[in-house]
Write a protein that holds these residues in place. Structure first.
Motif, mmCIF file in Angstrom:
data_model
loop_
_atom_site.group_PDB
_atom_site.id
_atom_site.type_symbol
_atom_site.label_atom_id
_atom_site.label_comp_id
_atom_site.label_asym_id
_atom_site.label_seq_id
_atom_site.Cartn_x
_atom_site.Cartn_y
_atom_site.Cartn_z
ATOM 1 N N SER A 199 1.078 -1.631 -0.037
ATOM 2 C CA SER A 199 -0.221 0.196 -0.536
ATOM 3 C C SER A 199 1.193 1.076 -0.409
ATOM 4 O O SER A 199 2.136 1.231 0.422
ATOM 5 C CB SER A 199 -1.183 -0.153 1.146
ATOM 6 O OG SER A 199 0.232 0.597 2.663
ATOM 7 N N SER A 200 0.330 2.086 -0.305
ATOM 8 C CA SER A 200 0.973 2.924 0.107
ATOM 9 C C SER A 200 1.727 3.803 0.980
ATOM 10 O O SER A 200 2.498 4.481 0.616
ATOM 11 C CB SER A 200 0.425 4.875 -1.055
ATOM 12 O OG SER A 200 -0.952 4.705 0.389
ATOM 13 N N SER A 201 0.731 3.562 2.483
ATOM 14 C CA SER A 201 1.528 3.759 3.507
ATOM 15 C C SER A 201 2.970 3.575 3.769
ATOM 16 O O SER A 201 3.636 3.926 4.124
ATOM 17 C CB SER A 201 0.246 3.772 4.920
ATOM 18 O OG SER A 201 -0.004 2.284 5.117
ATOM 19 N N THR B 226 8.871 2.954 4.162
ATOM 20 C CA THR B 226 9.872 1.623 3.583
ATOM 21 C C THR B 226 11.708 2.592 3.704
ATOM 22 O O THR B 226 12.402 1.838 3.841
ATOM 23 C CB THR B 226 10.098 1.200 2.305
ATOM 24 O OG1 THR B 226 8.955 0.355 2.016
ATOM 25 C CG2 THR B 226 10.737 0.104 2.001
ATOM 26 N N PRO B 227 11.139 3.707 3.242
ATOM 27 C CA PRO B 227 12.711 5.019 3.357
ATOM 28 C C PRO B 227 13.267 5.181 4.474
ATOM 29 O O PRO B 227 14.348 5.224 4.897
ATOM 30 C CB PRO B 227 12.955 5.678 2.288
ATOM 31 C CG PRO B 227 11.626 5.389 1.677
ATOM 32 C CD PRO B 227 10.224 4.289 2.328
ATOM 33 N N PHE B 228 12.048 4.980 5.271
ATOM 34 C CA PHE B 228 12.494 5.819 7.281
ATOM 35 C C PHE B 228 13.021 4.264 7.482
ATOM 36 O O PHE B 228 13.705 4.462 8.741
ATOM 37 C CB PHE B 228 11.087 6.204 7.389
ATOM 38 C CG PHE B 228 10.872 7.329 7.017
ATOM 39 C CD1 PHE B 228 11.711 8.510 6.918
ATOM 40 C CD2 PHE B 228 9.536 7.963 6.774
ATOM 41 C CE1 PHE B 228 11.121 9.709 6.893
ATOM 42 C CE2 PHE B 228 9.516 8.508 6.264
ATOM 43 C CZ PHE B 228 10.384 9.939 6.215
ATOM 44 N N ALA C 48 16.508 3.620 6.957
ATOM 45 C CA ALA C 48 17.754 4.615 7.208
ATOM 46 C C ALA C 48 17.379 3.844 8.539
ATOM 47 O O ALA C 48 19.001 4.348 9.290
ATOM 48 C CB ALA C 48 16.893 5.777 6.995
ATOM 49 N N PHE C 49 16.491 4.053 8.845
ATOM 50 C CA PHE C 49 16.714 3.835 10.856
ATOM 51 C C PHE C 49 17.634 2.130 10.814
ATOM 52 O O PHE C 49 18.934 1.971 11.935
ATOM 53 C CB PHE C 49 15.316 3.308 11.415
ATOM 54 C CG PHE C 49 15.573 2.963 12.928
ATOM 55 C CD1 PHE C 49 15.895 3.450 13.818
ATOM 56 C CD2 PHE C 49 15.522 0.878 13.167
ATOM 57 C CE1 PHE C 49 16.569 3.249 14.907
ATOM 58 C CE2 PHE C 49 15.326 0.585 14.377
ATOM 59 C CZ PHE C 49 15.794 1.769 15.375
ATOM 60 N N LEU C 50 17.668 1.150 9.872
ATOM 61 C CA LEU C 50 18.424 0.052 10.008
ATOM 62 C C LEU C 50 19.608 -0.303 9.711
ATOM 63 O O LEU C 50 21.220 0.005 10.373
ATOM 64 C CB LEU C 50 17.707 -1.173 9.138
ATOM 65 C CG LEU C 50 16.595 -1.289 9.780
ATOM 66 C CD1 LEU C 50 15.430 -2.702 8.846
ATOM 67 C CD2 LEU C 50 16.605 -2.515 10.964
#
Length: 124
Positions: free
Chosen positions: A2-4, A9-11, A14-16
């Protein structure tokens, strides 16, 4: 997906990546790094949540500035045309003055001649 999920996903990535870099001691935490990371996250957060609002506001300001610029250019063009007309009138002024000077001299000379003739007739 889904769009959410595509937004998150990029966040998550970035966190990982941040966790891995921190665990390998590639990033050493000091005041400068913490301030830089805080600023980076702030910019990402603001652009993510308020990006459209900021864009709309800047678009409105752009339209206002553009209309003021067009108005200024219109007024400037009108002013230049008016100045051109005044300059043309002023440049023709010396010839008008010369013509008026000739006319007054001729008229005065004619009046003087006429009055001398009248005096001669009256004296004779």
């Amino acid at each position: 997906m889904s769009s959410s999920n595509t937004k998150i996903t990029p966040f998550v990535f970035a966190f990982l990546a941040f966790c891995v870099i921190s665990s390998k001691h590639i990033i050493i935490y000091n005041e400068e790094i913490l301030v830089a990371l805080s600023f980076l996250f702030f910019v990402v957060f603001v652009s993510g949540y308020f990006g459209d609002t900021i864009k709309d506001s800047l678009d409105e300001i752009t339209i206002n500035i553009q209309s003021e610029l067009e108005n200024f250019l219109s007024v400037k063009t009108q002013c230049l045309y008016t100045l051109q007309a005044i300059h043309e009138k002023a440049s023709s002024l010396p010839t008008l003055i010369e013509n008026f000077d000739k006319f007054t001299k001729e008229s005065t000379n004619e009046k003087i001649k006429a009055s001398r003739k009248q005096l001669k007739k009256h004296n004779n």
